[in-house]
Enzyme design. Structure first.
Site, PDB file in Angstrom:
ATOM      1  N   ARG A 175      24.503  40.975  44.470  1.00 28.97           N
ATOM      2  CA  ARG A 175      24.008  40.170  43.341  1.00 28.97           C
ATOM      3  C   ARG A 175      22.826  39.315  43.772  1.00 28.97           C
ATOM      4  O   ARG A 175      21.872  39.117  43.030  1.00 28.97           O
ATOM      5  CB  ARG A 175      25.140  39.278  42.802  1.00 28.97           C
ATOM      6  CG  ARG A 175      26.187  40.062  42.034  1.00 28.97           C
ATOM      7  CD  ARG A 175      27.435  39.217  41.817  1.00 28.97           C
ATOM      8  NE  ARG A 175      27.156  37.990  41.106  1.00 28.97           N
ATOM      9  CZ  ARG A 175      27.876  36.884  41.217  1.00 28.97           C
ATOM     10  NH1 ARG A 175      28.944  36.842  41.985  1.00 28.97           N
ATOM     11  NH2 ARG A 175      27.545  35.814  40.549  1.00 28.97           N
ATOM     12  N   LYS A 223      38.739  34.304  44.565  1.00 25.44           N
ATOM     13  CA  LYS A 223      38.997  33.678  45.869  1.00 25.44           C
ATOM     14  C   LYS A 223      40.014  32.549  45.737  1.00 25.44           C
ATOM     15  O   LYS A 223      40.888  32.380  46.579  1.00 25.44           O
ATOM     16  CB  LYS A 223      37.682  33.164  46.463  1.00 25.44           C
ATOM     17  CG  LYS A 223      36.775  34.303  46.925  1.00 25.44           C
ATOM     18  CD  LYS A 223      35.410  33.822  47.373  1.00 25.44           C
ATOM     19  CE  LYS A 223      34.548  33.408  46.222  1.00 25.44           C
ATOM     20  NZ  LYS A 223      33.122  33.242  46.474  1.00 25.44           N
ATOM     21  N   SER A 241      34.046  35.891  40.645  1.00 25.44           N
ATOM     22  CA  SER A 241      33.808  35.652  42.067  1.00 25.44           C
ATOM     23  C   SER A 241      34.542  34.381  42.521  1.00 25.44           C
ATOM     24  O   SER A 241      35.274  34.386  43.521  1.00 25.44           O
ATOM     25  CB  SER A 241      32.295  35.515  42.277  1.00 25.44           C
ATOM     26  OG  SER A 241      31.996  34.997  43.537  1.00 25.44           O
ATOM     27  N   HIS A 297      37.747  23.038  43.083  1.00 22.10           N
ATOM     28  CA  HIS A 297      36.514  23.780  43.411  1.00 22.10           C
ATOM     29  C   HIS A 297      35.368  23.149  42.649  1.00 22.10           C
ATOM     30  O   HIS A 297      35.475  22.896  41.452  1.00 22.10           O
ATOM     31  CB  HIS A 297      36.655  25.259  43.001  1.00 22.10           C
ATOM     32  CG  HIS A 297      35.385  26.026  43.209  1.00 22.10           C
ATOM     33  ND1 HIS A 297      35.040  26.543  44.437  1.00 22.10           N
ATOM     34  CD2 HIS A 297      34.368  26.322  42.375  1.00 22.10           C
ATOM     35  CE1 HIS A 297      33.866  27.140  44.345  1.00 22.10           C
ATOM     36  NE2 HIS A 297      33.432  27.015  43.104  1.00 22.10           N
ATOM     37  N   ASP A 320      34.376  40.604  47.061  1.00 26.56           N
ATOM     38  CA  ASP A 320      33.423  39.588  46.597  1.00 26.56           C
ATOM     39  C   ASP A 320      32.245  39.442  47.560  1.00 26.56           C
ATOM     40  O   ASP A 320      31.123  39.215  47.129  1.00 26.56           O
ATOM     41  CB  ASP A 320      34.124  38.237  46.410  1.00 26.56           C
ATOM     42  CG  ASP A 320      33.124  37.197  45.912  1.00 26.56           C
ATOM     43  OD1 ASP A 320      32.567  37.408  44.826  1.00 26.56           O
ATOM     44  OD2 ASP A 320      32.873  36.208  46.619  1.00 26.56           O
TER      45      ASP A 320
END
Ligand code: URA
Length: 425
Positions: free
Chosen positions: A171, A190, A186, A85, A164
């Site tokens: 947010r 995931k 967050s 990621h 989320d």
């Protein structure tokens, strides 16, 4: 389950207290069920923004986010799973090369991704520039493709950590995005729900990154690494520099073309260097003893890339879409390029049409920027610095204006800055 008062939970966090596991679970579940109102959750998010979450609170908060939806089970695959990621950078097309490369080394790479918002592009937007390519797959299709091809890059389904989506939307409109516990939970909820066994986090730091401050980026990385390891996902973070754009291309189709260049053994040196460095970490995370460079050089990674695109309905050999309008931004003086501001280039690509302002906006496949020079290059007045691509003149002009301050031209030689910064494991 115990019942709490939302006001009491907010008050506890507002006053710097610690929330019990039950209170966190109740608050998140009640929010999903519509029993806690948006304004109450907004207040709690702001209290967390200022007072943080303890490691124990954060573990529970993240576990509840994961439990709000399904968790993919990829344990039956014949290869070990490892994903990457990136926190998002300008020209960051690394996933398109890295995921098939790591699959070519023998791992399975389940890369469940998102679309871009703001000045950094999303992996799905880039791949959607390929004619026919499909981002949405069922869980069975994901598992089958991982077994057969070894890699899938697709949209993270609505079933993964669904709370989320609601929290992120809130947010976004309450100025509570930039909170380390909220960002970490967050991202990690995931990634843990997607079922990968190991995870490499590429945490970008610098002008073009979401986090500009080095110490904050380190804290974010360390927080995410602990969350991953606590949930049984072997997690490592690599901090990487995001001051100048990565490679030359910024924009969806332009970045796919550059990725294919790297897969064919060409392309910019920085993109190749970062891809190989990240691939080495990923294969070592799952105990595979193969040097990824051999799989890039012998064409196997490119073969896997083509199989991945074909498996998702795309035509890997198709001409990439081109924007209809082009122009260049030229140097107003001679000198040495001191720096290129990744944020300005990202904003320019966005204004040219490559990115979106709201999540429902369309993106242009062909729009974007080609950076024709790098920091340290000697240039002459009048020399083209950027080539810009857009679908109409209005976008072209907006992009042109954004690039006028994107680059500093000076006199002195420039010391190259490293791409790879710290590693946290
Ligand atoms: N990306 C996410 O998925 N969540 C955040 O909070 C920030 C970036």
């Amino acid at each position: 389950m115990s019942t709490f008062s939302a006001v009491d939970v907010i008050t506890t966090k507002r006053d710097g207290g610690v929330l019990s596991n039950d209170a966190i679970g109740w608050m998140l579940n009640s929010y999903v069920a519509g029993l806690v109102a948006d304004e109450q959750m907004s207040s709690l998010l702001m209290a967390i923004f200022f007072n943080g979450l303890s490691p124990e609170e954060l573990r529970t908060w993240t576990a509840c986010m994961i439990d709000s939806g399904e968790r993919l089970d990829l344990r039956g695959l014949s290869r070990p799973t490892v994903d990457k990621h990136s926190t998002g950078g300008v020209g960051d097309k690394i996933s398109l090369i890295l995921a098939p490369l790591v699959a070519a080394c023998g791992a399975a790479v389940p890369q469940l991704s998102g679309r871009g918002l703001g000045h950094t592009g999303g992996t799905l937007d880039k791949l959607e520039a390929i004619p026919g390519w499909r981002a949405v797959l069922t869980n069975d299709e994901i598992r089958d493709q991982l077994e057969e091809v070894g890699v899938v890059i697709c949209a993270a389904g609505a079933g993964l950590a669904p709370v989320d989506r609601k929290l992120y939307a809130l947010r976004d409109v309450t100025a509570t995005v930039e909170s380390i516990p909220l960002i970490s939970s967050s991202i990690m909820s995931k990634k843990i729900a997607e079922g990968t066994g190991a995870l490499l986090l590429d945490v970008k730091v610098g002008r073009g990154a979401f986090i500009k401050d080095y110490e904050r980026a380190r804290t974010l990385a360390a927080t995410m690494v602990s969350l991953g390891n606590d949930h049984g996902v072997a997690t490592v973070a690599q901090l990487t520099a995001m001051d100048a754009p990565l490679g030359r291309a910024v924009g969806n189709a332009l970045e796919v073309t550059e990725s294919v260049d790297v897969l064919r053994g060409e392309g910019p040196a920085d993109v190749r260097e970062l891809t190989l460095a990240l691939a080495r970490i990923m294969v070592s995370l799952v105990g595979i003893d193969v040097d990824p460079e051999t799989k890039l050089n012998d064409g196997s990674a490119y073969e896997v890339y083509k199989q991945m695109i074909t498996a998702q309905g795309g035509d890997a050999d198709a001409e990439m879409p081109l924007a209809t309008h082009r122009s260049t931004v030229d140097a107003t003086r001679s000198g040495v390029i001191q720096s290129i501001d990744a944020l300005q280039v990202g904003l320019a690509a966005w204004r040219l049409g490559a990115g979106r302002a709201r999540k429902e906006d369309p993106v242009s496949a062909g729009a974007g920027v080609l950076c024709l020079v790098r920091p340290g290059d000697q240039i002459e007045a009048g020399q083209p610095l950027f080539e810009i691509h857009a679908d109409d003149v209005e976008h072209l002009e907006r992009g042109h204006q954004s690039l006028s301050d994107a680059l500093v031209i000076g006199e002195g030689a420039v010391t190259p800055t490293p791409l790879l910064l710290d590693r946290i494991q």
